[in-house]
Design an enzyme around this catalytic site. Structure first.
Site, mmCIF file in Angstrom:
data_model
loop_
_atom_site.group_PDB
_atom_site.id
_atom_site.type_symbol
_atom_site.label_atom_id
_atom_site.label_comp_id
_atom_site.label_asym_id
_atom_site.label_seq_id
_atom_site.Cartn_x
_atom_site.Cartn_y
_atom_site.Cartn_z
ATOM 1 C CE LYS A 179 -112.604 22.396 47.273
ATOM 2 N NZ LYS A 179 -113.109 23.597 47.924
ATOM 3 C CE LYS A 221 -115.286 23.358 56.339
ATOM 4 N NZ LYS A 221 -114.403 23.877 55.306
ATOM 5 C CE LYS A 224 -108.843 18.332 52.652
ATOM 6 N NZ LYS A 224 -108.934 19.766 52.483
HETATM 7 P P1 TYM Z 1 -110.798 24.864 54.545
HETATM 8 O O1 TYM Z 1 -112.099 25.502 54.850
HETATM 9 O O2 TYM Z 1 -110.797 23.704 53.612
HETATM 10 O O3 TYM Z 1 -110.101 24.399 55.866
HETATM 11 C C1 TYM Z 1 -109.896 25.303 56.925
HETATM 12 C C2 TYM Z 1 -108.606 25.002 57.645
HETATM 13 O O4 TYM Z 1 -108.617 23.668 58.155
HETATM 14 C C3 TYM Z 1 -107.479 22.968 57.670
HETATM 15 N N1 TYM Z 1 -107.858 21.580 57.431
HETATM 16 C C4 TYM Z 1 -107.228 20.525 57.952
HETATM 17 N N2 TYM Z 1 -106.163 20.442 58.763
HETATM 18 C C5 TYM Z 1 -105.757 19.196 59.123
HETATM 19 N N3 TYM Z 1 -106.379 18.066 58.698
HETATM 20 C C6 TYM Z 1 -107.440 18.118 57.874
HETATM 21 N N4 TYM Z 1 -108.042 17.018 57.478
HETATM 22 C C7 TYM Z 1 -107.905 19.396 57.465
HETATM 23 N N5 TYM Z 1 -108.929 19.798 56.677
HETATM 24 C C8 TYM Z 1 -108.874 21.139 56.663
HETATM 25 C C9 TYM Z 1 -107.106 23.662 56.376
HETATM 26 O O5 TYM Z 1 -105.761 23.424 56.031
HETATM 27 C C10 TYM Z 1 -107.382 25.098 56.725
HETATM 28 O O6 TYM Z 1 -106.303 25.654 57.445
HETATM 29 N N6 TYM Z 1 -108.771 28.030 51.304
HETATM 30 C C11 TYM Z 1 -108.980 27.776 52.710
HETATM 31 C C12 TYM Z 1 -109.718 28.882 53.427
HETATM 32 C C13 TYM Z 1 -109.091 30.215 53.264
HETATM 33 C C14 TYM Z 1 -107.911 30.674 53.906
HETATM 34 C C15 TYM Z 1 -107.736 32.013 53.447
HETATM 35 C C16 TYM Z 1 -107.019 30.096 54.806
HETATM 36 C C17 TYM Z 1 -109.557 31.205 52.483
HETATM 37 N N7 TYM Z 1 -108.734 32.289 52.586
HETATM 38 C C18 TYM Z 1 -106.640 32.769 53.850
HETATM 39 C C19 TYM Z 1 -105.921 30.868 55.217
HETATM 40 C C20 TYM Z 1 -105.749 32.190 54.741
HETATM 41 C C21 TYM Z 1 -109.793 26.507 52.833
HETATM 42 O O7 TYM Z 1 -110.497 26.105 51.952
HETATM 43 O O8 TYM Z 1 -109.737 25.954 54.057
#
Ligand code: TYM
Length: 334
Positions: free
Chosen positions: A116, A201, A198
């Protein structure tokens, strides 16, 4: 006999835009499968989103939309606690304490920070750096046993484990040490335009399928997906594009690699892509209809978020009070 304690699950998604099929297949769908057997806390990680600049009105709208997507995907607010992270101040409060139990060396190793900061070179802020500590606070506040996430978040969950162990070691048992939970084929859905990356969004262009994309857009994006010149639908090393489409197709239809390979033996990529597109569009169509229904009832969504924040706060504050006591903060009310 005492009833066994239900295991606790916590997870979150950043409401920084429309969710992708990566978010859905990698995380959200698994959350729905856990809601009957576990005590689940699912949050909208809105505090995390401001590590990257957000347009305030869009962020507010995205929070509501993401809550609607959670419900449309099948989460039942009667069974789970669905809440907005910013409505539960204990997250920020615990994050500060945990900051003081996290080493710079640990944060320097986080690959998401490196990625990032490369992508947002003009805004490498402290929040981006300490982001994994806030995530550890999210998890540890609820004494979570497991954290269902995609592969990219495993490193963060491991850091949460290290922080929990360190704190427990200094002050005696305070936090349950959580485990990350991923699914086999959908833990890392790749970008359709560059399957070495990957699906995310924030990608513009045709590499990402959003859960609210209409059918024609889904079909077009998958038709344009980057593949190889081999022409055979089979999983193999280096066939990143086809492996990715097989992962998506398998996650959506439940078919195994063997079944997929037989289904498309002797057929070209065009036919395979069409089948993947149809399967994804069908799945999303169902979610989209439910999404519209929830978006038309803002009062209900608000109520879910208010009640969710109350329930979450109750649990989170208990852990926070324990932590404050252990580190030695004086509170004349106690
Ligand atoms: P975020 O918002 O980037 O993504 C949310 C969830 O989706 C999964 N994910 C994917 N899985 C498979 N293939 C992909 N291309 C893909 N893109 C995203 C992510 O692994 C995630 O599970 N930091 C976290 C949010 C968060 C969180 C937490 C998660 C904040 N606090 C506590 C678990 C526990 C994040 O940015 O996810």
């Amino acid at each position: 006999m005492e009833e066994a304690r239900k295991k606790v699950v916590l997870s979150g998604i950043q409401p920084s835009g429309t969710l992708t099929i990566g978010n859905y297949l990698g995380a959200l769908r698994n959350w729905t499968k856990m809601q009957d057997d576990f005590l689940c806390y699912y949050m909208l990680a809105d505090l995390h989103t401001i590590t990257v600049r957000q347009v305030p009105a869009e962020l507010r709208q995205n929070c509501l939309k993401t809550a609607a997507v959670y419900l449309a995907a099948g989460l039942d607010p009667e069974k789970i606690t669905l809440f907005l992270q910013s409505m539960v101040p204990a997250h920020s409060q615990l994050a500060w304490v945990l900051d003081c139990y996290t080493m710079m060396g640990e944060l320097n190793r986080m690959t998401q920070f490196k990625d990032k900061s490369a992508r947002h070179a003009d805004n490498i802020n402290g929040g981006l750096y300490t982001y994994p500590v806030l995530m550890a606070a999210d998890i540890l506040l609820y004494q979570a046993d497991c954290v269902p996430v995609g592969k990219d978040q495993i490193q963060h969950v491991e850091l949460a484990r290290d922080i929990a162990n360190r704190f427990n070691g200094v002050y005696s048992e305070t936090f349950r040490v959580p485990e990350a939970l991923t699914t086999q084929n959908s833990a890392s859905i790749r970008s359709l335009s560059d399957p070495t990356k990957k699906m995310s969004k924030s990608e513009s262009g045709d590499g990402t399928i959003f859960v609210l994309d209409p059918k024609d857009v889904v079909l077009r994006k998958i038709r344009k997906a980057v593949t190889d010149s081999d022409g055979e639908v089979r999983r193999a090393e280096g066939k990143h594009g086809i492996n990715n489409l097989m992962n998506i197709y398998s996650a959506v239809t439940g078919k195994t690699d063997g079944e997929i390979e037989r289904e498309f033996a002797g057929k070209g990529y065009g036919e395979f892509k069409l089948a993947v597109g149809e399967a994804v569009a069908d799945l999303l169509g169902g979610i989209q209809r439910e999404f519209e229904r929830y978006m038309a009832d803002k009062a209900f969504l608000n109520q879910v978020l208010i009640e969710g924040a109350e329930r979450a706060s109750y649990v989170a504050n208990k852990t926070l009070a324990k932590v404050y006591r252990k580190v030695g903060f004086y509170d004349p009310r106690r």
